[in-house]
Design a protein around this motif. Structure first.
Motif, PDB file in Angstrom:
ATOM      1  N   PRO A  41       0.831  -1.212   0.000  1.00 23.78           N
ATOM      2  CA  PRO A  41       0.000   0.000   0.000  1.00 23.78           C
ATOM      3  C   PRO A  41       0.865   1.263   0.000  1.00 23.78           C
ATOM      4  O   PRO A  41       1.897   1.330   0.682  1.00 23.78           O
ATOM      5  CB  PRO A  41      -0.802  -0.093   1.300  1.00 23.78           C
ATOM      6  CG  PRO A  41      -0.633  -1.481   1.807  1.00 23.78           C
ATOM      7  CD  PRO A  41       0.612  -2.038   1.191  1.00 23.78           C
ATOM      8  N   ALA A  42       0.423   2.259  -0.747  1.00 24.40           N
ATOM      9  CA  ALA A  42       1.172   3.510  -0.874  1.00 24.40           C
ATOM     10  C   ALA A  42       1.380   4.183   0.485  1.00 24.40           C
ATOM     11  O   ALA A  42       2.465   4.714   0.751  1.00 24.40           O
ATOM     12  CB  ALA A  42       0.462   4.450  -1.847  1.00 24.40           C
ATOM     13  N   LEU A  43       0.362   4.165   1.347  1.00 25.81           N
ATOM     14  CA  LEU A  43       0.504   4.799   2.657  1.00 25.81           C
ATOM     15  C   LEU A  43       1.610   4.129   3.462  1.00 25.81           C
ATOM     16  O   LEU A  43       2.437   4.799   4.084  1.00 25.81           O
ATOM     17  CB  LEU A  43      -0.816   4.764   3.428  1.00 25.81           C
ATOM     18  CG  LEU A  43      -0.775   5.365   4.834  1.00 25.81           C
ATOM     19  CD1 LEU A  43      -0.359   6.836   4.802  1.00 25.81           C
ATOM     20  CD2 LEU A  43      -2.124   5.209   5.529  1.00 25.81           C
ATOM     21  N   SER A  44       1.661   2.819   3.425  1.00 28.28           N
ATOM     22  CA  SER A  44       2.703   2.083   4.137  1.00 28.28           C
ATOM     23  C   SER A  44       4.089   2.458   3.609  1.00 28.28           C
ATOM     24  O   SER A  44       5.027   2.680   4.381  1.00 28.28           O
ATOM     25  CB  SER A  44       2.465   0.579   3.979  1.00 28.28           C
ATOM     26  OG  SER A  44       3.547  -0.156   4.499  1.00 28.28           O
ATOM     27  N   LEU A  45       4.224   2.554   2.292  1.00 27.79           N
ATOM     28  CA  LEU A  45       5.501   2.933   1.693  1.00 27.79           C
ATOM     29  C   LEU A  45       5.892   4.359   2.070  1.00 27.79           C
ATOM     30  O   LEU A  45       7.054   4.632   2.395  1.00 27.79           O
ATOM     31  CB  LEU A  45       5.432   2.802   0.176  1.00 27.79           C
ATOM     32  CG  LEU A  45       5.339   1.378  -0.363  1.00 27.79           C
ATOM     33  CD1 LEU A  45       4.990   1.391  -1.843  1.00 27.79           C
ATOM     34  CD2 LEU A  45       6.641   0.620  -0.114  1.00 27.79           C
ATOM     35  N   MET A  46       4.929   5.260   2.022  1.00 25.74           N
ATOM     36  CA  MET A  46       5.209   6.653   2.353  1.00 25.74           C
ATOM     37  C   MET A  46       5.663   6.769   3.808  1.00 25.74           C
ATOM     38  O   MET A  46       6.634   7.466   4.105  1.00 25.74           O
ATOM     39  CB  MET A  46       3.960   7.516   2.110  1.00 25.74           C
ATOM     40  CG  MET A  46       4.216   8.988   2.216  1.00 25.74           C
ATOM     41  SD  MET A  46       5.428   9.643   1.045  1.00 25.74           S
ATOM     42  CE  MET A  46       4.563   9.468  -0.483  1.00 25.74           C
TER      43      MET A  46
ATOM     44  N   GLN B 183      10.103  -1.771   8.580  1.00 23.06           N
ATOM     45  CA  GLN B 183      10.350  -1.696   7.129  1.00 23.06           C
ATOM     46  C   GLN B 183      11.427  -0.656   6.821  1.00 23.06           C
ATOM     47  O   GLN B 183      12.259  -0.863   5.928  1.00 23.06           O
ATOM     48  CB  GLN B 183       9.060  -1.365   6.389  1.00 23.06           C
ATOM     49  CG  GLN B 183       8.029  -2.460   6.443  1.00 23.06           C
ATOM     50  CD  GLN B 183       6.653  -1.990   5.977  1.00 23.06           C
ATOM     51  OE1 GLN B 183       6.482  -0.866   5.523  1.00 23.06           O
ATOM     52  NE2 GLN B 183       5.672  -2.864   6.106  1.00 23.06           N
ATOM     53  N   ALA B 184      11.440   0.446   7.557  1.00 24.41           N
ATOM     54  CA  ALA B 184      12.465   1.477   7.369  1.00 24.41           C
ATOM     55  C   ALA B 184      13.839   0.922   7.731  1.00 24.41           C
ATOM     56  O   ALA B 184      14.830   1.177   7.027  1.00 24.41           O
ATOM     57  CB  ALA B 184      12.138   2.717   8.206  1.00 24.41           C
TER      58      ALA B 184
END
Length: 161
Positions: free
Chosen positions: A90-95, A146-147
């Motif tokens: 999901p884009a929010l998770s990546l952001m 994740q970071a």
């Protein structure tokens, strides 16, 4: 007089902005809940992308065109290595992952944000755009992990040692 940064240091300076730039170029990354805010959101994303692009290019500004192009190609290769699974997430998770990655670099003084710089302006805008995701309980732990994984992957290719 400050020493001239190495090629590796230039890539390290550019990669956070470039990863954010790549993500913000995906369709529907920021979709406001209120349909009346779509035009404003598009303008905000365009402004964010402009600042991110400027921040990507700043580390290479003093180089010859040939050297600049070579390092930008290297930057693109690193981005491709780091984003192989992004279309599945999901884009929010990546952001948020990129936000925590950037915050970690700043907190550890690996990266400095100069007030008023393109990256500073992008970070301020990004914080406003990410407030919803940052407010969600439970997201923090996963995206922080994740970071850390992203940092480990970058270290595996010789960056941020």
């Amino acid at each position: 007089m400050m020493p001239t940064p190495t090629d590796r240091q230039r890539i390290e300076l550019a990669i956070p902005a470039y990863l954010l730039y790549a993500l913000t170029g995906a369709p529907n990354v920021f979709v406001p809940a209120d349909p009346d805010l779509v035009a404003r959101a598009e303008a905000d994303v365009a402004d964010l992308r402009g600042n991110l692009m400027a921040a990507c290019l700043e580390p290479f500004a003093d180089l010859t065109p040939a050297k600049r192009q070579a390092l930008i190609r290297r930057l693109e290769r690193v981005k491709c290595q780091m984003t192989t699974d992004w279309d599945e997430r999901p884009a929010l998770s990546l952001m948020l992952m990129l936000w925590f990655f950037l915050k970690d670099l700043i907190d550890r003084e690996v990266l400095f944000l100069w007030e008023g710089s393109a990256m500073d302006r992008a970070t301020q805008k990004l914080l406003l755009m990410c407030e919803y995701g940052l407010a969600k309980q439970g997201y923090d732990v996963a995206v922080q992990e994740q970071a850390r994984a992203l940092l480990s992957r970058l270290q595996a290719v010789g960056l941020y040692r």
